[in-house]
Write a protein that holds these residues in place. Structure first.
Motif, PDB file in Angstrom:
ATOM      1  N   ASP A   1       0.607  -1.132  -0.076  1.00  0.00           N
ATOM      2  CA  ASP A   1       0.123   0.151   0.351  1.00  0.00           C
ATOM      3  C   ASP A   1       1.066   1.440   0.135  1.00  0.00           C
ATOM      4  OD1 ASP A   1       0.931   0.016   2.228  1.00  0.00           O
ATOM      5  OD2 ASP A   1      -0.781  -0.017   3.002  1.00  0.00           O
TER       6      ASP A   1
ATOM      7  N   GLU B   1       1.881   2.926  -5.731  1.00  0.00           N
ATOM      8  CA  GLU B   1       0.566   2.726  -6.587  1.00  0.00           C
ATOM      9  C   GLU B   1       1.319   3.264  -8.359  1.00  0.00           C
ATOM     10  OE1 GLU B   1      -3.344   2.329  -7.681  1.00  0.00           O
ATOM     11  OE2 GLU B   1      -3.209   2.554  -5.886  1.00  0.00           O
TER      12      GLU B   1
ATOM     13  N   PHE C   1      -5.089   7.637  -4.082  1.00  0.00           N
ATOM     14  CA  PHE C   1      -3.566   6.704  -3.539  1.00  0.00           C
ATOM     15  C   PHE C   1      -3.050   8.222  -1.676  1.00  0.00           C
ATOM     16  CE2 PHE C   1       1.022   6.579  -2.962  1.00  0.00           C
ATOM     17  CZ  PHE C   1       1.083   6.051  -2.702  1.00  0.00           C
TER      18      PHE C   1
END
Length: 455
Positions: A205, A208, A436
């Motif tokens: 995470d 992106e 993001f």
């Protein structure tokens, strides 16, 4: 093909090597004799065996012996030694001072040629079916005609296997060994050898990856409207969060075309390698740095140093060439680089040698296009994308700006940690990137809050 070369070529090269070695030996001996003379050794006697004949100085300094020993390079220092008194010695020293640089340059040039021809001869002796032999005609007007003969190792696996056989074990590792079977085969691996993929230790995470589908670097689409879409797409993604970005292009010509559109649309200040710290020079708070051809070490350091300077509320965008000096081997950690935008799939241009490489692997039952074009191109893409996440604390975006990245053949080459990148046009990609950054910021705030509660 290797078998089509005249077997007399090897013999001829060996004769040339022997001749050059003989000339260099004469020059070395001449220098030793001269040094001995001017340091007070005075006269020297006896015969000096050189090659097939022998040479000794005459009283008039002209030299004797067979034709080979009277070569200019070999005997120039000896034949110039005439006087034995102090005056003659000083005269010789003055002459030596004037000619030493030229003599050294000629000797060095001959020595380098000797090493080159020796290397060529060694490869010639090892030619087998893993090599492609081809010639390229030289322009008569500019280079005097003739041709260059190339011995190109298309498949180095056999040579590397010979080297690896001398070791207990061999470990090859890289972050861009994709596809693994391609590299394993070329690096000398066999079916019995073990390969593995070590997944990234960085949290997914924190990165992106998005595919921008409304632009491309295809040759047939290299026109003004495509350059303008790319310029707008770069600006939209960079506007999601101020910071430092690098954009990679397939060539300097492509870079310059996008740069022209970029500066025209957005009034971006085009900085030098040192950059500019004044955001007012751009109406949108962006400074643009551009990689130049043949940058020296000082210029390279200056270019990277610009990414070290914090720019509150402003962005720095570096335009670079994919596969160049800023495409790999640089380490911009933390907020020094938060985004990497890659224009094009990195596929090399079609040229004769790559076409020979494609034909070589195709004739052996492999996908010649992949070996000559797709795999080398994707390697450059992965190298550039790897500039963003360098530590466990880093976070950033990777924008793959070419519709061809969505093709199955290219997606299969993506690292597993990329997951399944989303596809969108330039505007949609900016929305994905903006989301993001918002989610990342929200997650960081929640993490800090949980830490405070726990404390």
């Amino acid at each position: 093909l290797p078998g089509e070369l005249d077997p007399g070529l090897s013999t001829a090269l060996q004769r040339v090597r022997d001749r050059i070695r003989w000339i260099l030996e004469q020059d070395r001996r001449s220098e030793v004799l001269y040094t001995s003379f001017i340091s007070g050794a005075g006269e020297y006697e006896g015969e000096n065996k050189r090659g097939k004949g022998k040479t000794e100085p005459d009283t008039d300094g002209t030299g004797t012996g067979d034709a080979e020993t009277d070569a200019d390079t070999a005997d120039i220092n000896i034949t110039d030694i005439k006087g034995k008194d102090k005056k003659g010695k000083n005269k010789k020293e003055n002459n030596k001072t004037g000619n030493s640089r030229a003599d050294t340059g000629k000797t060095q040039e001959l020595l380098e040629f000797y090493f080159e021809i020796t290397r060529f001869h060694e490869v010639l002796e090892m030619l087998d079916e893993h090599y492609i032999v081809y010639s390229v005609n030289k322009p008569a007007r500019r280079e005097g005609g003739g041709f260059n003969l190339h011995l190109y190792c298309a498949d180095p696996s056999a040579r590397l296997q010979n080297c690896e056989a001398a070791s207990v074990s061999t470990i090859c590792f890289s972050a861009t060994f994709l596809p693994i079977q391609y590299y394993k085969g070329l690096l000398g691996g066999t079916g019995d050898d073990f390969e593995m993929y070590a997944r990234s230790s960085f949290a997914p995470d924190q990165r992106e990856v998005v595919i921008v589908k409304d632009v491309t670097s295809r040759y047939r689409d290299r026109r003004a409207d495509n350059y303008e879409r790319i310029a707008r797409g770069i600006r939209q993604i960079a506007a999601c969060r101020p910071g430092n970005y690098m954009v990679y292009f397939p060539s300097y010509a492509f870079l310059e075309n996008v740069q022209e559109a970029f500066t025209r649309f957005f009034g971006i200040a085009s900085g030098s390698a040192e950059g500019t710290d004044d955001p007012e020079e751009s109406r949108e708070g962006i400074t643009l740095l551009t990689q130049k051809p043949r940058m020296d070490d000082e210029e390279r350091v200056s270019f990277l140093k610009a990414f070290e300077n914090p720019r509150s509320g402003c962005s720095l965008i570096g335009f670079c060439v994919l596969g160049g000096m800023f495409g790999e081997g640089i380490d911009l950690r933390n907020d020094r680089l938060i985004g990497c935008l890659i224009v094009g799939t990195g596929i090399p241009p079609v040229e004769p040698r790559r076409e020979l490489l494609r034909e070589y692997f195709s004739s052996r039952g492999r996908n010649g296009y992949d070996y000559a074009y797709r795999f080398p191109g994707m390697n450059k893409v992965l190298q550039a994308a790897g500039r963003v996440i360098r530590t466990a604390e880093d976070a950033g975006v990777v924008a793959l700006m070419d519709e061809r990245f969505a093709e199955r053949e290219n997606r299969e080459l993506f690292p597993p940690e990329w997951g399944i990148p989303r596809e969108a046009d330039s505007g949609g990609a900016a929305v994905i990137v903006s989301s993001f950054w918002e989610n990342l910021s929200r997650g960081m705030k929640e993490e800090k809050f949980c830490k405070l509660v726990k404390d």
